[in-house]
Design an enzyme around this catalytic site. Sequence first.
Site, PDB file in Angstrom:
ATOM      1  N   ARG A 158      -0.776  -2.003  -6.794  1.00 34.44           N
ATOM      2  CA  ARG A 158      -0.959  -3.099  -5.831  1.00 34.44           C
ATOM      3  C   ARG A 158      -1.954  -4.118  -6.395  1.00 34.44           C
ATOM      4  O   ARG A 158      -1.743  -5.329  -6.293  1.00 34.44           O
ATOM      5  CB  ARG A 158      -1.439  -2.534  -4.494  1.00 34.44           C
ATOM      6  CG  ARG A 158      -1.804  -3.568  -3.438  1.00 34.44           C
ATOM      7  CD  ARG A 158      -2.098  -2.828  -2.133  1.00 34.44           C
ATOM      8  NE  ARG A 158      -2.947  -3.588  -1.225  1.00 34.44           N
ATOM      9  CZ  ARG A 158      -2.486  -4.439  -0.304  1.00 34.44           C
ATOM     10  NH1 ARG A 158      -1.191  -4.672  -0.212  1.00 34.44           N
ATOM     11  NH2 ARG A 158      -3.321  -5.062   0.510  1.00 34.44           N
ATOM     12  N   HIS A 208      -2.452   2.945  -6.181  1.00 29.36           N
ATOM     13  CA  HIS A 208      -3.030   1.740  -5.585  1.00 29.36           C
ATOM     14  C   HIS A 208      -3.330   0.679  -6.645  1.00 29.36           C
ATOM     15  O   HIS A 208      -3.354  -0.519  -6.333  1.00 29.36           O
ATOM     16  CB  HIS A 208      -4.309   2.088  -4.820  1.00 29.36           C
ATOM     17  CG  HIS A 208      -4.735   1.023  -3.856  1.00 29.36           C
ATOM     18  ND1 HIS A 208      -4.018   0.709  -2.726  1.00 29.36           N
ATOM     19  CD2 HIS A 208      -5.795   0.166  -3.870  1.00 29.36           C
ATOM     20  CE1 HIS A 208      -4.618  -0.272  -2.064  1.00 29.36           C
ATOM     21  NE2 HIS A 208      -5.701  -0.624  -2.745  1.00 29.36           N
ATOM     22  N   ARG A 262       0.865  -1.173   0.000  1.00 26.39           N
ATOM     23  CA  ARG A 262       0.000   0.000   0.000  1.00 26.39           C
ATOM     24  C   ARG A 262       0.907   1.230   0.000  1.00 26.39           C
ATOM     25  O   ARG A 262       2.040   1.185   0.479  1.00 26.39           O
ATOM     26  CB  ARG A 262      -0.883   0.025   1.250  1.00 26.39           C
ATOM     27  CG  ARG A 262      -1.801  -1.184   1.398  1.00 26.39           C
ATOM     28  CD  ARG A 262      -2.568  -1.098   2.717  1.00 26.39           C
ATOM     29  NE  ARG A 262      -3.501  -2.214   2.868  1.00 26.39           N
ATOM     30  CZ  ARG A 262      -3.220  -3.360   3.484  1.00 26.39           C
ATOM     31  NH1 ARG A 262      -2.002  -3.532   4.005  1.00 26.39           N
ATOM     32  NH2 ARG A 262      -4.122  -4.316   3.583  1.00 26.39           N
ATOM     33  N   LYS A 305      -2.237  -2.705   7.863  1.00 23.15           N
ATOM     34  CA  LYS A 305      -3.451  -2.320   8.575  1.00 23.15           C
ATOM     35  C   LYS A 305      -3.602  -3.150   9.844  1.00 23.15           C
ATOM     36  O   LYS A 305      -3.292  -4.333   9.876  1.00 23.15           O
ATOM     37  CB  LYS A 305      -4.675  -2.531   7.678  1.00 23.15           C
ATOM     38  CG  LYS A 305      -4.801  -1.507   6.558  1.00 23.15           C
ATOM     39  CD  LYS A 305      -6.097  -1.718   5.797  1.00 23.15           C
ATOM     40  CE  LYS A 305      -6.291  -0.647   4.731  1.00 23.15           C
ATOM     41  NZ  LYS A 305      -7.544  -0.851   3.969  1.00 23.15           N
ATOM     42  N   HIS A 354      -3.912  -9.331   3.713  1.00 26.65           N
ATOM     43  CA  HIS A 354      -5.355  -9.367   3.934  1.00 26.65           C
ATOM     44  C   HIS A 354      -5.673 -10.244   5.143  1.00 26.65           C
ATOM     45  O   HIS A 354      -5.135 -11.352   5.276  1.00 26.65           O
ATOM     46  CB  HIS A 354      -6.076  -9.938   2.704  1.00 26.65           C
ATOM     47  CG  HIS A 354      -6.107  -9.003   1.546  1.00 26.65           C
ATOM     48  ND1 HIS A 354      -6.358  -9.418   0.248  1.00 26.65           N
ATOM     49  CD2 HIS A 354      -5.922  -7.656   1.475  1.00 26.65           C
ATOM     50  CE1 HIS A 354      -6.325  -8.376  -0.561  1.00 26.65           C
ATOM     51  NE2 HIS A 354      -6.070  -7.296   0.164  1.00 26.65           N
ATOM     52  N   TYR A 385      -9.858 -10.937  -6.572  1.00 26.32           N
ATOM     53  CA  TYR A 385      -8.971 -10.922  -7.731  1.00 26.32           C
ATOM     54  C   TYR A 385      -9.259 -12.057  -8.700  1.00 26.32           C
ATOM     55  O   TYR A 385      -8.878 -11.988  -9.863  1.00 26.32           O
ATOM     56  CB  TYR A 385      -7.512 -10.952  -7.272  1.00 26.32           C
ATOM     57  CG  TYR A 385      -7.109  -9.668  -6.597  1.00 26.32           C
ATOM     58  CD1 TYR A 385      -6.893  -8.506  -7.317  1.00 26.32           C
ATOM     59  CD2 TYR A 385      -6.997  -9.600  -5.208  1.00 26.32           C
ATOM     60  CE1 TYR A 385      -6.567  -7.323  -6.696  1.00 26.32           C
ATOM     61  CE2 TYR A 385      -6.660  -8.414  -4.573  1.00 26.32           C
ATOM     62  CZ  TYR A 385      -6.452  -7.287  -5.322  1.00 26.32           C
ATOM     63  OH  TYR A 385      -6.135  -6.102  -4.704  1.00 26.32           O
TER      64      TYR A 385
END
Length: 313
Positions: A262, A259, A166, A191, A285, A294
Amino acid sequence: MQEQFLISAKPDLQKARQCWLATLAGERRLSALTVEAYERDTRQFLQFLTGHCAGPPGIADIADLRPADLRGFLAARRNAGAGARTLGRGLAGIRSLLRFLERQGLVNAAGAAALRAPRQPKSLPKPLTAEDARRVVSAREQLAEEPWIAARNAAVLTLLYGSGLRISEALALTGSDLVNQRETVLRVTGKGGKTRLVPVLPVALQAIAEYRRLCPFHLGAEGPLFRGARGGPLNPAILQREMGKLRSALNLPDTATPHALRHSFATHLLGRGGDLRTIQELLGHASLSTTQIYTGVDTARLLEIYESAHPRA
């Protein structure tokens, strides 16, 4: 804001709704488009209630709205062709109006609060093609006037595409990161404070080494690795702006953002046989379901190729 349409409501509710709209535009400073959308959504709701209640509603008629009443409105709008996003925004507008009236002691907004908003469809990520991604991260394509800034941009963008970072993760790197060109793995905190290991390609290490060589500022171990023009931490907006210049110069779509690199990292890995669990770990994730989006990108791309190439498509 002036009423431009006939409102199906009694005077007390019309006046209260007008005060609510004025509050949205004045005190809450919502954009004109948002206020316009809320005006339209609540007007449609009042028109629905006129039929539902066999006459124009007043404040007394909406004082104790039940979830079933709101579900009836959403069902009517869905039958008229409204999508999930439109229904969600409409429900948000109605809730805002009812909360406004509840604060004045006029209604009970519990029914609206208890109703779950329609599930929003997930939009597919829009990755770049492999060729476009390579052009974006190439130092030769950078448009910055200062050579060290061009090298900086190339290094950051190469990390986004080569390691799936990110933009916040790339800009959080410090001067102690990736000093040795023999390093092949980078520890990244993403995150939720979750730490993961990501691979660093030789081309990314070379780009970072070139940036270090040209950077006019001392890159101390505790300071940020990527610097702005005055030596402070690099602002993400600067990189977004530089990417906009590249979009124009390379004739790329508006979806070509930092982004999107990514997204491209994940999509290109999947297209080359990478398994979802590994890609999940590389992206950081928390849930595999987030990574599974995806697979939809890959399927959509296959169908696009089929429809454009097959003679009978």
